[in-house]
Structures are given as structure tokens and as C-alpha cells.
Design a protein around this motif. Structure first.
Motif, PDB file in Angstrom:
ATOM      1  N   LEU A 135      -2.625  -9.207  10.623  1.00  0.00           N
ATOM      2  CA  LEU A 135      -2.428 -10.121   9.497  1.00  0.00           C
ATOM      3  C   LEU A 135      -2.320  -9.367   8.179  1.00  0.00           C
ATOM      4  CD1 LEU A 135      -2.086 -13.076   8.857  1.00  0.00           C
ATOM      5  CD2 LEU A 135      -4.573 -13.291   8.689  1.00  0.00           C
ATOM      6  N   ARG A 136      -3.119  -8.307   8.019  1.00  0.00           N
ATOM      7  CA  ARG A 136      -3.032  -7.505   6.804  1.00  0.00           C
ATOM      8  C   ARG A 136      -1.642  -6.876   6.671  1.00  0.00           C
ATOM      9  NH1 ARG A 136      -8.682  -6.819   7.533  1.00  0.00           N
ATOM     10  NH2 ARG A 136      -8.391  -5.274   9.193  1.00  0.00           N
ATOM     11  N   ALA A 137      -1.062  -6.459   7.799  1.00  0.00           N
ATOM     12  CA  ALA A 137       0.302  -5.905   7.772  1.00  0.00           C
ATOM     13  C   ALA A 137       1.304  -6.994   7.382  1.00  0.00           C
ATOM     14  CB  ALA A 137       0.651  -5.312   9.131  1.00  0.00           C
ATOM     15  N   ASP A 138       1.101  -8.201   7.915  1.00  0.00           N
ATOM     16  CA  ASP A 138       1.989  -9.325   7.560  1.00  0.00           C
ATOM     17  C   ASP A 138       1.890  -9.633   6.070  1.00  0.00           C
ATOM     18  OD1 ASP A 138       2.787  -9.615  10.193  1.00  0.00           O
ATOM     19  OD2 ASP A 138       1.224 -11.091  10.651  1.00  0.00           O
ATOM     20  N   ILE A 139       0.673  -9.607   5.529  1.00  0.00           N
ATOM     21  CA  ILE A 139       0.471  -9.909   4.110  1.00  0.00           C
ATOM     22  C   ILE A 139       1.132  -8.848   3.231  1.00  0.00           C
ATOM     23  CG2 ILE A 139      -1.288 -10.047   2.298  1.00  0.00           C
ATOM     24  CD1 ILE A 139      -3.113 -11.357   4.442  1.00  0.00           C
ATOM     25  N   SER A 140       0.980  -7.592   3.642  1.00  0.00           N
ATOM     26  CA  SER A 140       1.626  -6.522   2.875  1.00  0.00           C
ATOM     27  C   SER A 140       3.133  -6.729   2.836  1.00  0.00           C
ATOM     28  CB  SER A 140       1.295  -5.160   3.497  1.00  0.00           C
ATOM     29  OG  SER A 140      -0.087  -4.877   3.388  1.00  0.00           O
ATOM     30  N   ASN A 141       3.697  -7.179   3.948  1.00  0.00           N
ATOM     31  CA  ASN A 141       5.140  -7.431   4.004  1.00  0.00           C
ATOM     32  C   ASN A 141       5.519  -8.614   3.117  1.00  0.00           C
ATOM     33  OD1 ASN A 141       7.879  -7.138   5.253  1.00  0.00           O
ATOM     34  ND2 ASN A 141       7.388  -9.200   5.980  1.00  0.00           N
ATOM     35  N   ILE A 142       4.689  -9.678   3.135  1.00  0.00           N
ATOM     36  CA  ILE A 142       4.953 -10.857   2.306  1.00  0.00           C
ATOM     37  C   ILE A 142       5.074 -10.468   0.831  1.00  0.00           C
ATOM     38  CG2 ILE A 142       3.814 -12.917   1.346  1.00  0.00           C
ATOM     39  CD1 ILE A 142       2.933 -13.609   4.176  1.00  0.00           C
ATOM     40  N   LYS A 143       4.208  -9.574   0.387  1.00  0.00           N
ATOM     41  CA  LYS A 143       4.203  -9.186  -1.019  1.00  0.00           C
ATOM     42  C   LYS A 143       5.454  -8.396  -1.429  1.00  0.00           C
ATOM     43  CE  LYS A 143      -0.791  -9.306  -1.749  1.00  0.00           C
ATOM     44  NZ  LYS A 143      -2.018  -8.555  -2.134  1.00  0.00           N
ATOM     45  N   THR A 144       6.245  -7.962  -0.433  1.00  0.00           N
ATOM     46  CA  THR A 144       7.488  -7.235  -0.759  1.00  0.00           C
ATOM     47  C   THR A 144       8.708  -8.151  -0.736  1.00  0.00           C
ATOM     48  OG1 THR A 144       7.983  -6.628   1.551  1.00  0.00           O
ATOM     49  CG2 THR A 144       6.505  -5.170   0.312  1.00  0.00           C
ATOM     50  N   LEU A 145       8.530  -9.389  -0.286  1.00  0.00           N
ATOM     51  CA  LEU A 145       9.671 -10.293  -0.168  1.00  0.00           C
ATOM     52  C   LEU A 145      10.149 -10.768  -1.536  1.00  0.00           C
ATOM     53  CD1 LEU A 145       8.466 -12.433   2.894  1.00  0.00           C
ATOM     54  CD2 LEU A 145      10.001 -10.449   2.894  1.00  0.00           C
ATOM     55  N   PRO A 146      11.460 -10.979  -1.700  1.00  0.00           N
ATOM     56  CA  PRO A 146      12.023 -11.374  -3.005  1.00  0.00           C
ATOM     57  C   PRO A 146      11.424 -12.660  -3.557  1.00  0.00           C
ATOM     58  CG  PRO A 146      13.763 -10.686  -1.503  1.00  0.00           C
ATOM     59  CD  PRO A 146      12.507 -10.761  -0.695  1.00  0.00           C
ATOM     60  N   GLY A 147      11.070 -13.609  -2.683  1.00  0.00           N
ATOM     61  CA  GLY A 147      10.561 -14.891  -3.156  1.00  0.00           C
ATOM     62  C   GLY A 147       9.073 -14.894  -3.463  1.00  0.00           C
ATOM     63  N   TYR A 148       8.413 -13.771  -3.264  1.00  0.00           N
ATOM     64  CA  TYR A 148       6.966 -13.735  -3.483  1.00  0.00           C
ATOM     65  C   TYR A 148       6.638 -13.812  -4.970  1.00  0.00           C
ATOM     66  CZ  TYR A 148       2.178 -12.061  -3.781  1.00  0.00           C
ATOM     67  OH  TYR A 148       0.853 -11.949  -4.064  1.00  0.00           O
ATOM     68  N   THR A 149       5.623 -14.634  -5.303  1.00  0.00           N
ATOM     69  CA  THR A 149       5.139 -14.739  -6.686  1.00  0.00           C
ATOM     70  C   THR A 149       3.617 -14.690  -6.686  1.00  0.00           C
ATOM     71  OG1 THR A 149       4.945 -17.154  -6.632  1.00  0.00           O
ATOM     72  CG2 THR A 149       7.096 -16.224  -7.286  1.00  0.00           C
TER      73      THR A 149
ATOM     74  N   GLY B 192       1.769 -16.891  -7.985  1.00  0.00           N
ATOM     75  CA  GLY B 192       1.330 -18.246  -7.635  1.00  0.00           C
ATOM     76  C   GLY B 192       1.194 -18.425  -6.137  1.00  0.00           C
ATOM     77  N   ILE B 193       2.200 -17.894  -5.397  1.00  0.00           N
ATOM     78  CA  ILE B 193       2.135 -17.969  -3.936  1.00  0.00           C
ATOM     79  C   ILE B 193       0.945 -17.155  -3.438  1.00  0.00           C
ATOM     80  CG2 ILE B 193       3.290 -17.254  -1.813  1.00  0.00           C
ATOM     81  CD1 ILE B 193       5.947 -17.989  -3.140  1.00  0.00           C
ATOM     82  N   GLY B 194       0.760 -15.986  -4.030  1.00  0.00           N
ATOM     83  CA  GLY B 194      -0.369 -15.139  -3.623  1.00  0.00           C
ATOM     84  C   GLY B 194      -1.698 -15.829  -3.830  1.00  0.00           C
ATOM     85  N   ASN B 195      -1.849 -16.509  -4.978  1.00  0.00           N
ATOM     86  CA  ASN B 195      -3.090 -17.239  -5.248  1.00  0.00           C
ATOM     87  C   ASN B 195      -3.272 -18.407  -4.287  1.00  0.00           C
ATOM     88  OD1 ASN B 195      -4.096 -15.700  -7.396  1.00  0.00           O
ATOM     89  ND2 ASN B 195      -2.772 -16.739  -8.877  1.00  0.00           N
ATOM     90  N   ALA B 196      -2.158 -19.104  -3.986  1.00  0.00           N
ATOM     91  CA  ALA B 196      -2.226 -20.242  -3.062  1.00  0.00           C
ATOM     92  C   ALA B 196      -2.659 -19.794  -1.674  1.00  0.00           C
ATOM     93  CB  ALA B 196      -0.874 -20.947  -3.005  1.00  0.00           C
ATOM     94  N   LEU B 197      -2.175 -18.620  -1.240  1.00  0.00           N
ATOM     95  CA  LEU B 197      -2.529 -18.088   0.083  1.00  0.00           C
ATOM     96  C   LEU B 197      -3.873 -17.364   0.081  1.00  0.00           C
ATOM     97  CD1 LEU B 197       0.949 -16.648   1.185  1.00  0.00           C
ATOM     98  CD2 LEU B 197      -0.172 -18.731   2.029  1.00  0.00           C
ATOM     99  N   GLY B 198      -4.399 -17.109  -1.112  1.00  0.00           N
ATOM    100  CA  GLY B 198      -5.674 -16.396  -1.200  1.00  0.00           C
ATOM    101  C   GLY B 198      -5.569 -14.931  -0.838  1.00  0.00           C
ATOM    102  N   ILE B 199      -4.436 -14.308  -1.162  1.00  0.00           N
ATOM    103  CA  ILE B 199      -4.217 -12.911  -0.763  1.00  0.00           C
ATOM    104  C   ILE B 199      -4.219 -11.964  -1.960  1.00  0.00           C
ATOM    105  CG2 ILE B 199      -2.973 -13.529   1.342  1.00  0.00           C
ATOM    106  CD1 ILE B 199      -0.348 -13.021  -0.141  1.00  0.00           C
ATOM    107  N   ILE B 200      -4.683 -12.450  -3.107  1.00  0.00           N
ATOM    108  CA  ILE B 200      -4.827 -11.591  -4.281  1.00  0.00           C
ATOM    109  C   ILE B 200      -6.311 -11.384  -4.515  1.00  0.00           C
ATOM    110  CG2 ILE B 200      -4.460 -11.388  -6.771  1.00  0.00           C
ATOM    111  CD1 ILE B 200      -1.928 -13.023  -6.467  1.00  0.00           C
TER     112      ILE B 200
END
Length: 204
Positions: free
Chosen positions: A80-94, A96-104
Motif C-alpha cells: 500500500l505504501r508503494a501504491d501511495i507513493s505512485n498516487i502522489k506522482t499522478l498528474p491529477g493528484y492534489t 486536497g486528495i492527499g488530505n481526503a485519503l489521509g496520506i499526508i
């Protein structure tokens, strides 16, 4: 007539009850016990031994379940940590999304210079049990001394509450009074203020 002996630990109680159960019928005649009284006491011993056996089985099940949980969290957590790291590199990542997912991660607002651990102490299962709240520290360094001593000695670094300490009385059967205090630890360095002093009476 002295005080009747009755053990307190599970292992001792089970062994004691088994012995009592086996011997009570042998001495029943000398004591004037009726067969009904003997059977009643045997039943009481059976109930004690059964309850202890049941707890032992549950403890084994719990230990196995905890082991499986830790294994699952380790394996899936890494993935999951690897998936989260990948999410943070995606163009649509913000953010706000990070806060909503609790990954910041949240920046600590603790003033470590004023941090003061809280200790709760008592006897548990023949050991000294020390409970503490480490808050946003890594753990605590625990110190102890006899009540009439002046110097504190380091006991242990504890990263998880509670901390259980085994001890041996200096004189068997003679109680001892010990005091404890602790400091918070961050990055292997002690921080803040010492906890309030708590004390416990060692006796077995």
C-alpha cells in the motif's frame, strides 16, 4: 490455625486443584466428609482447572491471530505504501486528495521541551507493570530507585505500553518499596521533564 493456602497464578492454581482433587477422596474418611461433599469439591476443582485451560487455549489463539495480523499488515502495508507513493506522482493528484485519503503526514505540534510522561504503576501477574502515554515521542526511558535511596538507576527503554518488569526480592518474603520515573525519548535523546514519581511495593 494458619491462613489457608490458595495459589494465585494460573499454573499454580491448576496444579494445586489437580492435587486437591486427587487427594480429597483419600482423606475423606479421616475428615468425616460424605461422598456428596467429596464430589462437590471435586467438581469445584474441575471447574477451576477447566476455566484455566480455556484461558490458556484462548491465549494461544490470540497469539496466533496477532502473528497473522502482523504478517498481513507488514505485507499489505508495504504494498500500500508503494501504491501511495505512485498516487502522489499522478498528474491529477492534489493536496486536497492527499488530505481526503489521509496520506499526508501531520507535522508534530508537541513542545518537547515541556513534554512530561504520565506513568501508572502496579503489580500484575507477579511483575511490576508500568503503563505510560508516550504521545508523539518514540518511547520513554524508565528509571527506578529504592524509596530511601538518592540515586536513580536506568531500568529500560520502553517503546510500547505497558512495560512489565520482573524482579527478585533481596530478602525472600521481605517487601521492598521502589520508586519510578521516566523521560520521553525522541530520536534516542531524552526530552522534556521527568514524569511524576510513582512507587510500588514489591512483595510475592
Amino acid at each position: 490455625m494458619g491462613r489457608s493456602y490458595f495459589p494465585t497464578s494460573d499454573a499454580a492454581q491448576s496444579a494445586w486443584a489437580g492435587n486437591y482433587r486427587a487427594k480429597i477422596a483419600e482423606v475423606a474418611s479421616a475428615l468425616g466428609l460424605t461422598p456428596e461433599q467429596v464430589e462437590k469439591q471435586k467438581g469445584e476443582c474441575d471447574t477451576i482447572m477447566s476455566s484455566i485451560s480455556n484461558v490458556s487455549a484462548k491465549k494461544a489463539d490470540l497469539k496466533e491471530a496477532i502473528g497473522k495480523r502482523n504478517e498481513i499488515i507488514a505485507t499489505n502495508g508495504d504494498a500500500l505504501r508503494a501504491d501511495i507513493s505512485n498516487i502522489k506522482t499522478l498528474p491529477g493528484y492534489t493536496v486536497g486528495i492527499g488530505n481526503a485519503l489521509g496520506i499526508i503526514s501531520v507535522t508534530s505540534s508537541v513542545d518537547y521541551a515541556k513534554f512530561k510522561p504520565t506513568l501508572i504503576i502496579g503489580m500484575f501477574g507477579g511483575k511490576v507493570r508500568i503503563k505510560f502515554k508516550k504521545m508523539q515521542t518514540d518511547g520513554v526511558n524508565i528509571y527506578r530507585k529504592k524509596v530511601d535511596a538518592t540515586e536513580w538507576s536506568f531500568l529500560a527503554r520502553a517503546n510500547k505500553s505497558p512495560y512489565d518488569q520482573s524482579f527478585v526480592l533481596e530478602v525472600s518474603g521481605q517487601s521492598e518499596i521502589w520508586q519510578y520515573r521516566a523521560f520521553g525519548v525522541v530520536n534516542d535523546n531524552e526530552v522534556g521533564l521527568p514524569s511524576d514519581i510513582v512507587q510500588v511495593v514489591y512483595i510475592v
